[in-house]
Enzyme design. Structure first.
Site, PDB file in Angstrom:
ATOM      1  N   CYS A  22      -9.769 -14.797  -5.947  1.00 35.31           N
ATOM      2  CA  CYS A  22      -9.192 -16.029  -6.497  1.00 35.31           C
ATOM      3  C   CYS A  22      -8.037 -15.712  -7.432  1.00 35.31           C
ATOM      4  O   CYS A  22      -7.080 -16.487  -7.548  1.00 35.31           O
ATOM      5  CB  CYS A  22     -10.262 -16.836  -7.220  1.00 35.31           C
ATOM      6  N   HIS A  35     -13.644 -17.367 -12.367  1.00 38.99           N
ATOM      7  CA  HIS A  35     -12.799 -17.996 -11.357  1.00 38.99           C
ATOM      8  C   HIS A  35     -11.430 -18.303 -11.940  1.00 38.99           C
ATOM      9  O   HIS A  35     -11.306 -18.647 -13.128  1.00 38.99           O
ATOM     10  CB  HIS A  35     -13.448 -19.287 -10.854  1.00 38.99           C
ATOM     11  N   ASN A  42      -7.461 -25.503  -6.347  1.00 36.25           N
ATOM     12  CA  ASN A  42      -8.460 -24.472  -6.101  1.00 36.25           C
ATOM     13  C   ASN A  42      -8.090 -23.667  -4.860  1.00 36.25           C
ATOM     14  O   ASN A  42      -7.137 -23.999  -4.147  1.00 36.25           O
ATOM     15  CB  ASN A  42      -9.841 -25.127  -5.939  1.00 36.25           C
TER      16      ASN A  42
END
Length: 373
Positions: A44, A306, A327
């Site tokens: 991520c 994250h 995201n």
């Protein structure tokens, strides 16, 4: 009897009136590339920071370019391997890293397009690094045990070979819009200067307005963070968005009250049992102080797990303000049945943000003076 029925109806009406589904209205919507999926990887950090750079390229050049996330991953793994070996295995070796590691990779190796370097083999459509990471770690562990009684430097080309097998060899040059580029000349064309970006955080165990190395597992490269007050951390993010700069975000999404499916993240004052419960209505949120934030960080309730890319702001029907985060879990799927963005309340941001990365020009002027930037 009639009075009882009337009272019951009034109660039901009150409950229905209070139990409101979230309805968001976007108020700031900065240019960004489409949402994509990081697949079954822990990258991520590269997907979000690469998305952040794509928005920066749009801002700086007007060009929408799909840059390669995996090129940044490919050029970060040797540094993670070096850290792991030099610390003789007494460090984390995983798929994780931070946004500044992308900037370090860009500074050393430039940028390429996803077309030039996909990180996928023929017929592959999704990223999955579980085997690659396991192979690398097992190999490095053997070198660290030093069965030959004298550690050679063979582990370095061995790491490069494994990365080439799984991700592909790095391109020395490639074509874009009819011109031939090296990774460094392409970076120059995009006008991305890694030195223009700063990472901002807010913790009470270090002095404000100074830099420090934040001790979190994924900070293997010992990146420095500027420390500001909690209100200033919010102000930095809001100022950036309101002046045309997107924001890179490192945060904790392990809370029940973070829901990619329902596209909302908040910190309700009262505990909730599951995601469906907290997203069923707009609830009063906790007041987040610097002291509470620090406590949650030190007891490991808040961790860095994250990274996402904040591209705008929104309000709900009650006028509450949210940061709109892009995201990297895809969109319009069973897991994420929306456009792949999450609306993050100020309370959630205050409590669960580890850090943000912004262009230094996005900082409020008074804060730039305090930080010496």
């Amino acid at each position: 009897m009639k009075k009882i029925l009337l009272f019951a109806l009034l109660c039901c009406f009150s409950i229905v009136a209070f139990a409101q589904d979230y309805q968001f209205k976007t108020t700031v919507d900065l240019e960004a590339t489409p949402v994509i999926s990081q697949g079954r990887t822990g990258t991520c950090w590269s997907f979000s920071a690469s998305s952040f750079l794509e928005s920066e390229i749009i801002r700086l050049t007007g060009k929408q370019i799909d840059i390669s996330e995996m090129y940044n991953v490919r050029n970060t793994y040797p540094k993670k391997a070096w850290n792991y070996v030099m610390r003789q295995g007494k460090a984390q070796f995983s798929e994780g890293a931070l946004a500044h590691d992308v900037m370090n990779a860009v500074k050393s190796h430039g940028l390429v397009t996803s077309e030039a370097y996909s990180g996928l083999k023929a017929l592959e459509t999704n990223h999955n690094h579980a085997e690659m990471e396991a192979v690398l770690k097992a190999m490095l562990d053997v070198y660290i045990k030093n069965p030959g009684k004298k550690l050679s430097t063979n582990w370095k080309p061995a790491v490069e070979s494994v990365l080439d097998v799984y991700l592909g060899e790095s391109p020395k040059w490639f074509n874009f819009e009819g011109r031939r580029y090296t990774p460094k000349s392409f970076q120059e064309m995009t006008k991305i200067n890694p030195d223009d970006y700063v990472t901002i955080t807010s913790f009470t165990h270090q002095p404000y307005y100074e830099q420090f190395i934040l001790n979190i597992p994924d900070n293997f490269s010992n990146g420095s963070f500027y420390n500001v007050t909690l209100d200033e951390l919010v102000a930095v993010t809001r100022n950036a968005l309101n002046t045309g700069y997107t924001v890179e975000l490192d945060c904790d999404v392990s809370e029940t009250t973070f829901s990619a499916k329902y596209a909302v993240a908040s910190i309700p004052e009262e505990a909730v049992k599951d995601k469906k419960e907290f997203t069923a209505e707009i609830r009063k949120e906790k007041t987040i102080t610097a002291e509470f934030r620090q406590e949650e960080f030190e007891n490991f309730t808040t961790t860095d797990d994250h990274l996402m890319h904040i591209t705008g702001m929104a309000t709900d029907q009650n006028g509450n303000e949210y940061f709109r985060a892009k995201n990297s879990w895809g969109s319009n799927s069973e897991r994420v049945p929306n456009d792949g963005h999450v609306h993050m309340s100020e309370a959630f941001f205050k409590l669960k943000t580890i850090s943000v990365m912004v262009h230094k020009d996005a900082l409020p002027k008074a804060l730039r003076v305090k930080l010496g930037l």
